[in-house]
Design an enzyme around this catalytic site. Structure first.
Site, PDB file in Angstrom:
ATOM      1  N   ASP A 100    -120.995  64.352 -31.732  1.00  0.00           N
ATOM      2  CA  ASP A 100    -120.789  63.263 -32.686  1.00  0.00           C
ATOM      3  C   ASP A 100    -121.870  63.373 -33.763  1.00  0.00           C
ATOM      4  O   ASP A 100    -123.063  63.331 -33.461  1.00  0.00           O
ATOM      5  CB  ASP A 100    -120.887  61.925 -31.930  1.00  0.00           C
ATOM      6  CG  ASP A 100    -120.722  60.715 -32.849  1.00  0.00           C
ATOM      7  OD1 ASP A 100    -120.398  60.891 -34.050  1.00  0.00           O
ATOM      8  OD2 ASP A 100    -120.934  59.595 -32.368  1.00  0.00           O
ATOM      9  N   ASP A 137    -115.807  63.077 -37.701  1.00  0.00           N
ATOM     10  CA  ASP A 137    -117.163  63.505 -37.320  1.00  0.00           C
ATOM     11  C   ASP A 137    -117.374  63.695 -35.817  1.00  0.00           C
ATOM     12  O   ASP A 137    -118.502  63.686 -35.353  1.00  0.00           O
ATOM     13  CB  ASP A 137    -118.216  62.547 -37.907  1.00  0.00           C
ATOM     14  CG  ASP A 137    -118.365  61.266 -37.112  1.00  0.00           C
ATOM     15  OD1 ASP A 137    -117.377  60.837 -36.490  1.00  0.00           O
ATOM     16  OD2 ASP A 137    -119.472  60.712 -37.110  1.00  0.00           O
ATOM     17  N   GLU A 138    -116.282  63.850 -35.071  1.00  0.00           N
ATOM     18  CA  GLU A 138    -116.418  64.041 -33.627  1.00  0.00           C
ATOM     19  C   GLU A 138    -115.518  65.158 -33.141  1.00  0.00           C
ATOM     20  O   GLU A 138    -114.430  65.342 -33.670  1.00  0.00           O
ATOM     21  CB  GLU A 138    -115.982  62.773 -32.879  1.00  0.00           C
ATOM     22  CG  GLU A 138    -117.012  61.682 -32.873  1.00  0.00           C
ATOM     23  CD  GLU A 138    -116.551  60.469 -32.085  1.00  0.00           C
ATOM     24  OE1 GLU A 138    -116.918  59.364 -32.485  1.00  0.00           O
ATOM     25  OE2 GLU A 138    -115.829  60.632 -31.083  1.00  0.00           O
TER      26      GLU A 138
HETATM   27  P1  TTP Z   1    -119.214  56.699 -36.465  1.00  0.00           P
HETATM   28  O1  TTP Z   1    -119.383  57.989 -35.744  1.00  0.00           O
HETATM   29  O2  TTP Z   1    -118.733  55.514 -35.706  1.00  0.00           O
HETATM   30  O3  TTP Z   1    -120.588  56.235 -37.108  1.00  0.00           O
HETATM   31  P2  TTP Z   1    -121.707  57.069 -37.846  1.00  0.00           P
HETATM   32  O4  TTP Z   1    -121.468  58.531 -37.789  1.00  0.00           O
HETATM   33  O5  TTP Z   1    -121.895  56.498 -39.222  1.00  0.00           O
HETATM   34  O6  TTP Z   1    -122.993  56.670 -37.028  1.00  0.00           O
HETATM   35  P3  TTP Z   1    -123.489  57.142 -35.581  1.00  0.00           P
HETATM   36  O7  TTP Z   1    -124.804  57.800 -35.798  1.00  0.00           O
HETATM   37  O8  TTP Z   1    -123.600  55.864 -34.828  1.00  0.00           O
HETATM   38  O9  TTP Z   1    -122.456  58.066 -35.023  1.00  0.00           O
HETATM   39  O10 TTP Z   1    -118.242  56.890 -37.699  1.00  0.00           O
HETATM   40  C1  TTP Z   1    -118.164  58.104 -38.432  1.00  0.00           C
HETATM   41  C2  TTP Z   1    -117.953  57.807 -39.898  1.00  0.00           C
HETATM   42  O11 TTP Z   1    -116.767  57.027 -40.081  1.00  0.00           O
HETATM   43  C3  TTP Z   1    -119.058  56.990 -40.539  1.00  0.00           C
HETATM   44  O12 TTP Z   1    -120.117  57.811 -41.017  1.00  0.00           O
HETATM   45  C4  TTP Z   1    -118.358  56.248 -41.629  1.00  0.00           C
HETATM   46  C5  TTP Z   1    -116.949  56.081 -41.123  1.00  0.00           C
HETATM   47  N1  TTP Z   1    -116.760  54.699 -40.657  1.00  0.00           N
HETATM   48  C6  TTP Z   1    -116.191  53.748 -41.510  1.00  0.00           C
HETATM   49  O13 TTP Z   1    -115.871  54.081 -42.653  1.00  0.00           O
HETATM   50  N2  TTP Z   1    -116.050  52.469 -41.069  1.00  0.00           N
HETATM   51  C7  TTP Z   1    -116.426  52.064 -39.827  1.00  0.00           C
HETATM   52  O14 TTP Z   1    -116.275  50.877 -39.467  1.00  0.00           O
HETATM   53  C8  TTP Z   1    -117.001  53.033 -38.938  1.00  0.00           C
HETATM   54  C9  TTP Z   1    -117.451  52.616 -37.552  1.00  0.00           C
HETATM   55  C10 TTP Z   1    -117.142  54.322 -39.396  1.00  0.00           C
HETATM   56 CA    CA Z   2    -120.945  59.613 -35.840  1.00  0.00          CA
END
Ligand code: TTP
Ligand code: CA
Length: 362
Positions: free
Chosen positions: A4, A104-105
């Site tokens: 992730d 992103d995963e």
């Molecule tokens: P996530 O993997 O949930 O969050 P993240 O990568 O920003 O943070 P983390 O370090 O906790 O993994 O989401 C991936 C991307 O998806 C994030 O960068 C932006 C987008 N996103 C949104 O646009 N709206 C949202 O509510 C969420 C949760 C994510």
């Molecule tokens: Ca993420």
């Protein structure tokens, strides 16, 4: 393992502009109604320390960051997709089989190349993190476990820039103290229901009578959650998208061999297919033309693009090329004509932000 990427959109912005690095960075989806209306897409960890979160109204994030030199940026999805594609390419190289989930995963099955050894899998995860850092200057968090369920929760365990290994014999005790909401499928509604049964942690759930659970939640969800609470999950890592396609086919007003008439029709079909491509947020690598001739026989021609695309012009140009070729190769008139795209590289549905927030909030 589950990989992730950390605070993904915001980290992409930091990479593009290193001077942002120590400042709070907030990536926003502006609705355009008033200057600050809209929601926070994501924020870097500096901003998170001030209480800024995904889904929060922008004005609220601004209020929390009033006293500091913070950066607010509009979302640049095309840029993040480019970074994502490059990183996914690297990750794919580490996997026996690979399944991207969202932008992103990704899940990687490394059982074979690690020879079934969790130590070897851990080493692979370490190498993968170093390679992503060296090539793309981004950090990620990785969970290594006996299955997807455990790997996913392990990846969330230490963030950002974390690496967590959970061996099979430790899965149940690793999960036990965590809140039930960490399990996929437990949203706010089911979470509340469980709380009313006195179930707060995954351990509580594991100890709960499975029959009662099934009575309350239904057979499939009850059984799934009972197994999940013990770290049992058999769902394989599966490549997505290869089998899928989007197509439109239409009957011509009259049978023809006139290229111009055909192209007028295919242009319209391309637009419909393209709208669907955008809606489903995929990129295609293969473009196909289908023709049903006057004798009802079917001919098709297809072309593989050098790089995945989601561009209407690329689609139209490729179809024009294929139509020209097809007419040269067949003698009968065309009765129906169709356009198809397939071999998608990204399968994530573009969800409304609200739906996204609901699904992902814990
Ligand atoms: P996530 O993997 O949930 O969050 P993240 O990568 O920003 O943070 P983390 O370090 O906790 O993994 O989401 C991936 C991307 O998806 C994030 O960068 C932006 C987008 N996103 C949104 O646009 N709206 C949202 O509510 C969420 C949760 C994510
Ligand atoms: Ca993420």
């Amino acid at each position: 393992m589950l990989v992730d990427l950390d605070y993904f959109y915001a980290q992409c912005e930091e990479r593009r502009n290193p001077s942002f690095k120590d400042k709070p960075v907030v990536v926003c989806v502006y609705s355009g109604r008033t200057e600050d209306s809209g929601a926070v897409s994501t924020a870097n960890y500096v901003a998170r320390e001030y209480g800024v979160k995904s889904g929060m109204p922008i004005f609220l994030a601004k209020r929390k960051l009033k006293e500091v030199d913070a950066v607010f940026l509009p979302m640049d999805r095309a840029f993040y997709e480019e970074v994502s594609d490059n990183i996914m390419g690297i990750l794919r190289g580490f996997a026996d089989s690979f399944e991207q989930v969202g932008i992103d995963e990704a899940y990687l099955d490394v059982t074979q190349r690690a020879n079934g050894s969790f130590e070897a899998a851990y080493q692979l995860a370490q190498q993968l993190r170093e390679k992503v850092k060296a090539r793309e200057s981004l950090t990620c968090s990785v969970g290594v476990g006996p299955n997807k369920l455990v790997a996913k929760i392990a990846a969330d365990f230490e963030k950002p820039d974390g690496l967590t290994l959970v061996k099979p014999e430790k899965a149940e005790s690793f999960l036990a103290p965590l809140p039930v909401k960490s399990l996929m499928g437990v949203g706010t509604k089911i979470g509340k229901r469980m709380e009313s049964l006195g179930i707060k942690t995954i351990g509580d759930l594991a100890r709960y009578d499975v029959q009662v659970l099934i009575e309350v939640l239904g057979k499939s969800l009850g059984a799934y959650l009972h197994n999940a609470s013990r770290g049992i999950d058999e769902v394989p890592v599966q490549e997505r998208g290869e089998a899928e396609s989007i197509s439109r086919i239409s009957t011509l007003k009259e049978d023809t061999r006139d290229l111009e008439v055909l192209l007028e029709k295919t242009a319209q079909l391309c637009e419909e297919v393209h709208a669907n491509v955008v809606e489903r947020n995929v990129s295609f690598r293969s473009v196909g033309l289908i023709a049903v001739l006057t004798d009802m026989s079917i001919r098709s021609r297809s072309k593989t693009l050098e790089t995945p695309s989601r561009d209407l012009e690329v689609l139209k140009n490729t179809i024009n090329e294929l139509a020209g070729r097809l007419l040269e190769e067949v003698e009968l008139e065309v009765r129906r004509i169709g356009v198809k795209v397939s071999r998608f590289t990204q399968q994530e549905k573009q969800k409304a932000l609200t739906e996204f927030i609901e699904n992902r909030s814990r």
